[in-house]
Design a protein around this motif. Sequence first.
Motif, PDB file in Angstrom:
ATOM      1  N   LEU A  14       0.832  -1.192   0.000  1.00 55.86           N
ATOM      2  CA  LEU A  14       0.000   0.000   0.000  1.00 55.86           C
ATOM      3  C   LEU A  14       0.882   1.264   0.000  1.00 55.86           C
ATOM      4  CD1 LEU A  14      -3.231   0.547   2.037  1.00 55.86           C
ATOM      5  CD2 LEU A  14      -1.512   2.337   1.968  1.00 55.86           C
ATOM      6  N   GLY A  15       1.990   1.210   0.741  1.00 55.00           N
ATOM      7  CA  GLY A  15       2.913   2.337   0.783  1.00 55.00           C
ATOM      8  C   GLY A  15       3.518   2.622  -0.580  1.00 55.00           C
ATOM      9  N   LEU A  16       3.879   1.572  -1.330  1.00 56.40           N
ATOM     10  CA  LEU A  16       4.443   1.774  -2.673  1.00 56.40           C
ATOM     11  C   LEU A  16       3.422   2.412  -3.610  1.00 56.40           C
ATOM     12  CD1 LEU A  16       6.484  -1.515  -3.283  1.00 56.40           C
ATOM     13  CD2 LEU A  16       7.270   0.688  -2.369  1.00 56.40           C
ATOM     14  N   GLU A  17       2.164   2.005  -3.467  1.00 52.13           N
ATOM     15  CA  GLU A  17       1.114   2.602  -4.291  1.00 52.13           C
ATOM     16  C   GLU A  17       1.005   4.098  -4.023  1.00 52.13           C
ATOM     17  OE1 GLU A  17      -2.725   0.734  -4.156  1.00 52.13           O
ATOM     18  OE2 GLU A  17      -1.863  -1.274  -4.391  1.00 52.13           O
ATOM     19  N   LEU A  18       1.128   4.472  -2.761  1.00 53.87           N
ATOM     20  CA  LEU A  18       1.004   5.887  -2.406  1.00 53.87           C
ATOM     21  C   LEU A  18       2.079   6.733  -3.083  1.00 53.87           C
ATOM     22  CD1 LEU A  18       0.094   5.793   1.396  1.00 53.87           C
ATOM     23  CD2 LEU A  18      -1.427   6.137  -0.564  1.00 53.87           C
ATOM     24  N   LEU A  19       3.286   6.192  -3.207  1.00 59.19           N
ATOM     25  CA  LEU A  19       4.357   6.946  -3.852  1.00 59.19           C
ATOM     26  C   LEU A  19       4.043   7.208  -5.320  1.00 59.19           C
ATOM     27  CD1 LEU A  19       7.575   5.321  -2.347  1.00 59.19           C
ATOM     28  CD2 LEU A  19       6.441   7.450  -1.677  1.00 59.19           C
ATOM     29  N   ASP A  20       3.362   6.271  -5.954  1.00 60.85           N
ATOM     30  CA  ASP A  20       2.957   6.464  -7.351  1.00 60.85           C
ATOM     31  C   ASP A  20       1.788   7.440  -7.465  1.00 60.85           C
ATOM     32  OD1 ASP A  20       4.877   4.714  -8.313  1.00 60.85           O
ATOM     33  OD2 ASP A  20       3.537   2.979  -8.220  1.00 60.85           O
ATOM     34  N   GLN A  21       0.856   7.341  -6.504  1.00 58.96           N
ATOM     35  CA  GLN A  21      -0.372   8.128  -6.604  1.00 58.96           C
ATOM     36  C   GLN A  21      -0.209   9.556  -6.095  1.00 58.96           C
ATOM     37  OE1 GLN A  21      -2.575   5.077  -4.384  1.00 58.96           O
ATOM     38  NE2 GLN A  21      -3.938   4.830  -6.141  1.00 58.96           N
ATOM     39  N   VAL A  22       0.681   9.755  -5.128  1.00 54.49           N
ATOM     40  CA  VAL A  22       0.933  11.091  -4.563  1.00 54.49           C
ATOM     41  C   VAL A  22       2.449  11.303  -4.588  1.00 54.49           C
ATOM     42  CG1 VAL A  22       0.490  12.659  -2.630  1.00 54.49           C
ATOM     43  CG2 VAL A  22      -1.064  10.740  -3.044  1.00 54.49           C
TER      44      VAL A  22
END
Length: 407
Positions: free
Chosen positions: A160-168
């Motif tokens: 989930l943390g890796l997704e956040l780096l892509d999304q924000v």
Amino acid sequence: MTPTTLADVRAAAALLDGVIEHTPVEHSRALSELVGTAVHLKCENLQRAGSFKIRGAYTRLSGLTPEQRARGVVAASAGNHAQGVALAARELGIAAKVFMPVDAALPKIAATRDYGAQVELAGTSVDEALTHALAYAERAGAELIHPFDHPDVVAGQGTLGLELLDQVPDLATVVVPVGGGGLAAGIVAALAEARPSVRVVGVQAASAAAYPASLRAGRPVAARDMRTMADGIAVGLPGSVPFEILAAHGTEIVTVSEEDLSRALLLVAERAKLLVEPAGAAAVAALMAEPELFTTGPVVAVLSGGNIDPLVLMRVVRHGLASAGRFLQLHVRLSDSPGTLAELLRDVAGTGANVLDISHARTGVDLGVDEVAIDVQVETKGLEHCAAVHETLRACGYRVTSTTRTA
């Protein structure tokens, strides 16, 4: 055990590709205005099986040997972990048995069964259900799938943390609900290497918070109290695996009240049009309760789950409305004569408040022989309106002896 690394989280992300949803991140204008910086919501309540748990469960089950898969898996949960394990087991063709407390919500029991797991109700708490699961694992040779205390589970949640780096891309702060600590630890493990400048803040319910005392003691310490509407984060003892990660990185943990949780759930429903469970609203509750702690943005509040029993939802929404000043209970003394109640109701109506319920008491040690006590429950438009109603009635000469917000 070796601490979870960014490489472990990236490996888990590869495993989960095509299995999980890359849940959306939605901007929240209401929270942004409150906090004073950009605030986004990570909508993990829209994840498969209704929470982030599928990430860790699927990663853990994928690591089982063929022999372990053949013997099946077992878990204990009141809801989200049960559904995550059941769905992951179905996807991987593994037999799953889940022990759930006898008072687990019927929709969660039904969903777990619908995903293909065999459900057995045992014990009155998750801890008691876990005792039954451990006994079954020993008896049947099934692999116990712990909800948070395993490196594979932590790695899966960290995706989930890796997704956040892509999304924000300019992410500065992540606020995340904490129970056993698997989700927060996974996010910390991923971001500590991938973007060490990002601040991660965990949130626990004040009435079920084991982490603050544990971090002070330097070891997992059991919580003394476990009474909270946020059953998804009501974990009595931190897991040793996530605790090691959170302690090593000095992760901040804040707590929120039951009123904070109910107000947050209501705001997410009203303003973001999203349905979350009380645990899933914990990060938003922290932003609302202490916005000054989160002024470094952009901020992402993780909505960790949306699996809420409709009956619980009804109670929590009423509690949230009360906490937000949307209900007012007036205790008024009147002369016990014809027309006085009708006059009171006319004056209440004149304030714009809507009467919901009325009760009378003609006997009481503090009442005169010609007096009646009236309890009037009204619907209001918020705390300022509550104050205005109270002020108006006093100005009209009513003896309003007590006022309390109530659901």
